[in-house]
Design a protein around this motif. Structure first.
Motif, PDB file in Angstrom:
ATOM      1  N   ASP A 257       0.838  -1.203   0.000  1.00  0.00           N
ATOM      2  CA  ASP A 257       0.000   0.000   0.000  1.00  0.00           C
ATOM      3  C   ASP A 257       0.873   1.253   0.000  1.00  0.00           C
ATOM      4  OD1 ASP A 257      -1.944  -1.888   0.236  1.00  0.00           O
ATOM      5  OD2 ASP A 257      -2.665  -1.253   2.206  1.00  0.00           O
ATOM      6  N   GLY A 258       1.947   1.205   0.787  1.00  0.00           N
ATOM      7  CA  GLY A 258       2.840   2.355   0.869  1.00  0.00           C
ATOM      8  C   GLY A 258       3.519   2.655  -0.458  1.00  0.00           C
ATOM      9  N   GLU A 259       3.899   1.613  -1.183  1.00  0.00           N
ATOM     10  CA  GLU A 259       4.524   1.808  -2.491  1.00  0.00           C
ATOM     11  C   GLU A 259       3.530   2.397  -3.488  1.00  0.00           C
ATOM     12  OE1 GLU A 259       7.969  -1.644  -2.645  1.00  0.00           O
ATOM     13  OE2 GLU A 259       5.855  -2.222  -2.866  1.00  0.00           O
ATOM     14  N   MET A 260       2.284   1.929  -3.425  1.00  0.00           N
ATOM     15  CA  MET A 260       1.262   2.504  -4.293  1.00  0.00           C
ATOM     16  C   MET A 260       1.092   3.997  -4.023  1.00  0.00           C
ATOM     17  SD  MET A 260      -1.900  -0.159  -4.685  1.00  0.00           S
ATOM     18  CE  MET A 260      -1.880  -1.377  -6.009  1.00  0.00           C
ATOM     19  N   LEU A 261       1.029   4.343  -2.752  1.00  0.00           N
ATOM     20  CA  LEU A 261       0.850   5.746  -2.388  1.00  0.00           C
ATOM     21  C   LEU A 261       2.045   6.579  -2.846  1.00  0.00           C
ATOM     22  CD1 LEU A 261      -0.783   7.927  -0.985  1.00  0.00           C
ATOM     23  CD2 LEU A 261       0.282   7.252   1.184  1.00  0.00           C
ATOM     24  N   ALA A 262       3.252   6.037  -2.655  1.00  0.00           N
ATOM     25  CA  ALA A 262       4.458   6.757  -3.072  1.00  0.00           C
ATOM     26  C   ALA A 262       4.477   6.963  -4.585  1.00  0.00           C
ATOM     27  CB  ALA A 262       5.705   6.000  -2.624  1.00  0.00           C
ATOM     28  N   ASP A 263       4.046   5.943  -5.337  1.00  0.00           N
ATOM     29  CA  ASP A 263       4.000   6.075  -6.789  1.00  0.00           C
ATOM     30  C   ASP A 263       3.053   7.191  -7.215  1.00  0.00           C
ATOM     31  OD1 ASP A 263       5.751   3.993  -7.024  1.00  0.00           O
ATOM     32  OD2 ASP A 263       4.298   2.538  -7.789  1.00  0.00           O
ATOM     33  N   LEU A 264       1.901   7.270  -6.548  1.00  0.00           N
ATOM     34  CA  LEU A 264       0.897   8.265  -6.935  1.00  0.00           C
ATOM     35  C   LEU A 264       1.286   9.672  -6.475  1.00  0.00           C
ATOM     36  CD1 LEU A 264      -2.324   6.196  -6.231  1.00  0.00           C
ATOM     37  CD2 LEU A 264      -1.461   6.896  -8.464  1.00  0.00           C
ATOM     38  N   GLU A 265       1.998   9.756  -5.355  1.00  0.00           N
ATOM     39  CA  GLU A 265       2.423  11.071  -4.874  1.00  0.00           C
ATOM     40  C   GLU A 265       3.597  11.614  -5.679  1.00  0.00           C
ATOM     41  OE1 GLU A 265       3.157  10.339  -0.732  1.00  0.00           O
ATOM     42  OE2 GLU A 265       1.148  11.039  -0.145  1.00  0.00           O
ATOM     43  N   GLY A 266       4.472  10.718  -6.151  1.00  0.00           N
ATOM     44  CA  GLY A 266       5.664  11.174  -6.849  1.00  0.00           C
ATOM     45  C   GLY A 266       5.612  11.014  -8.355  1.00  0.00           C
ATOM     46  N   GLY A 267       4.616  10.289  -8.866  1.00  0.00           N
ATOM     47  CA  GLY A 267       4.537  10.022 -10.293  1.00  0.00           C
ATOM     48  C   GLY A 267       3.714  11.049 -11.034  1.00  0.00           C
ATOM     49  N   PRO A 268       3.557  10.873 -12.329  1.00  0.00           N
ATOM     50  CA  PRO A 268       2.748  11.821 -13.126  1.00  0.00           C
ATOM     51  C   PRO A 268       1.277  11.744 -12.733  1.00  0.00           C
ATOM     52  CG  PRO A 268       3.322   9.885 -14.428  1.00  0.00           C
ATOM     53  CD  PRO A 268       4.094   9.779 -13.155  1.00  0.00           C
ATOM     54  N   ASN A 269       0.611  12.889 -12.771  1.00  0.00           N
ATOM     55  CA  ASN A 269      -0.802  12.946 -12.428  1.00  0.00           C
ATOM     56  C   ASN A 269      -1.652  12.340 -13.539  1.00  0.00           C
ATOM     57  OD1 ASN A 269      -0.307  14.324  -9.992  1.00  0.00           O
ATOM     58  ND2 ASN A 269      -0.293  16.293 -11.060  1.00  0.00           N
ATOM     59  N   ALA A 270      -2.801  11.826 -13.143  1.00  0.00           N
ATOM     60  CA  ALA A 270      -3.768  11.345 -14.133  1.00  0.00           C
ATOM     61  C   ALA A 270      -4.351  12.547 -14.872  1.00  0.00           C
ATOM     62  CB  ALA A 270      -4.875  10.562 -13.445  1.00  0.00           C
ATOM     63  N   SER A 271      -4.587  12.376 -16.155  1.00  0.00           N
ATOM     64  CA  SER A 271      -5.153  13.463 -16.953  1.00  0.00           C
ATOM     65  C   SER A 271      -6.667  13.480 -16.820  1.00  0.00           C
ATOM     66  CB  SER A 271      -4.772  13.293 -18.425  1.00  0.00           C
ATOM     67  OG  SER A 271      -3.386  13.416 -18.599  1.00  0.00           O
ATOM     68  N   ALA A 272      -7.226  14.670 -16.733  1.00  0.00           N
ATOM     69  CA  ALA A 272      -8.680  14.804 -16.668  1.00  0.00           C
ATOM     70  C   ALA A 272      -9.301  14.244 -17.938  1.00  0.00           C
ATOM     71  CB  ALA A 272      -9.052  16.270 -16.507  1.00  0.00           C
ATOM     72  N   GLY A 273     -10.449  13.620 -17.774  1.00  0.00           N
ATOM     73  CA  GLY A 273     -11.155  13.080 -18.925  1.00  0.00           C
ATOM     74  C   GLY A 273     -10.780  11.670 -19.294  1.00  0.00           C
ATOM     75  N   SER A 274      -9.953  11.004 -18.473  1.00  0.00           N
ATOM     76  CA  SER A 274      -9.586   9.616 -18.757  1.00  0.00           C
ATOM     77  C   SER A 274     -10.726   8.680 -18.381  1.00  0.00           C
ATOM     78  CB  SER A 274      -8.326   9.227 -17.980  1.00  0.00           C
ATOM     79  OG  SER A 274      -7.203   9.972 -18.436  1.00  0.00           O
TER      80      SER A 274
END
Length: 294
Positions: free
Chosen positions: A132-149
């Protein structure tokens, strides 16, 4: 007329062909036949630099969804397998708030977090489980999801599954990897997790009609079917199809181009076969590339 370009790069070697097990977000679950996310990004930037929408009608476990995030493009994906559709939806639209509140079971009030939870539990059955922690780290540090996906669970060969799109005027790139043969792997977890995936997709309003078997006897039939459906929705479309020989060694590049030419007529232009290299026992890896215009 079709042109064949030898030794196109990328991918230029096995590392650029195989998925990277350390790639943030994509590492949550990677099918053995998945593409390398960074290589997909390079190919799209090279062949369709002005795209403003990324489409994958055979979205699998979402490597293309991750590529769309890196490109900063909205993603539209369709996947028949509910487990893979869950993973793809999570990779496409999840944010840090979803990873910080993972439910233990499907929660209709948290549909994206529920899909993310299914992805995490599917990952637990693999050789490289993600926490769970790795998932959170990926989402906090990775590219944001684009609106409209959007990611839909359904059969992309059926017209009704494309109902989110209505005569799109945006410049789309359709990048996909049709099954090369029956040996293309699918996840086989416990039945209860598949049920959870179906519930999560329903809660996310991702379930669509046309969820039948979606099986075709050959690469050229399924590739031409999904491209034909996309061509009905877009006025301008760049198509990039990954290709390798089938289980029996047969080459589907010419039959695929022939089927597409018969169905799209003068709308299909600038057909190219880009030969990259041999990276698997199947044989030569190629990209079939063409434009679909109004």
């Amino acid at each position: 007329m079709t042109s064949v370009l030898k030794e196109y790069r990328p991918p230029g070697n096995l590392t650029e062909y195989l998925p990277d097990p350390c790639e943030p977000i994509d590492r949550w679950f990677q099918a053995r036949n998945a593409s390398n996310v960074r290589t997909t990004v390079r190919i799209v930037r090279d062949l369709c630099p002005d795209a403003d929408l990324f489409v994958d009608p055979l979205a699998g476990g979402g490597s293309s969804a991750c590529a769309a995030r890196l490109l900063g493009l909205p993603f539209f994906g369709i996947e028949l397998d509910p487990l893979l559709a869950c993973v793809c939806l999570a990779k496409s639209v999840a944010g840090p708030e979803d990873a910080s509140t993972l439910p233990s079971r499907v929660d209709p009030d948290q549909p994206v977090a529920s899909c993310l939870s299914v992805a995490r539990r599917l990952s637990a059955s693999t050789e490289r489980p993600v926490s769970d922690g790795e998932m959170l780290a990926d989402l906090e540090g990775g590219p944001n999801a684009s609106a409209g996906s959007h990611v839909l669970w359904g059969d992309a060969t059926q017209a009704a599954v494309w109902d989110e799109l209505h005569e799109e005027t945006r410049r789309a790139v359709l990048y996909t990897s049709p099954p090369f043969g029956f040996s293309s792997p699918r996840p086989e977890p416990h039945a209860w997790l598949r049920t959870e995936a179906e519930l999560a997709l329903t809660a996310a309003k991702a379930a669509r009609s046309g969820t039948g078997p979606g099986t075709f006897p050959s690469y050229d039939q399924i590739a031409s079917a999904v491209v034909f459906r996309a061509a009905q929705r877009f006025r301008r479309l760049t198509v990039i199809l990954e290709h390798e020989p089938a289980d029996d060694g047969s080459d589907s590049r010419v039959p695929t181009i022939r089927r597409l030419t018969e169905s799209l007529g003068s709308r299909i232009r600038d057909v190219r076969v880009l030969e990259c290299g041999v990276y698997s026992p199947r044989g030569l890896f190629s990209l079939i590339v063409f434009e679909v215009t109004q």
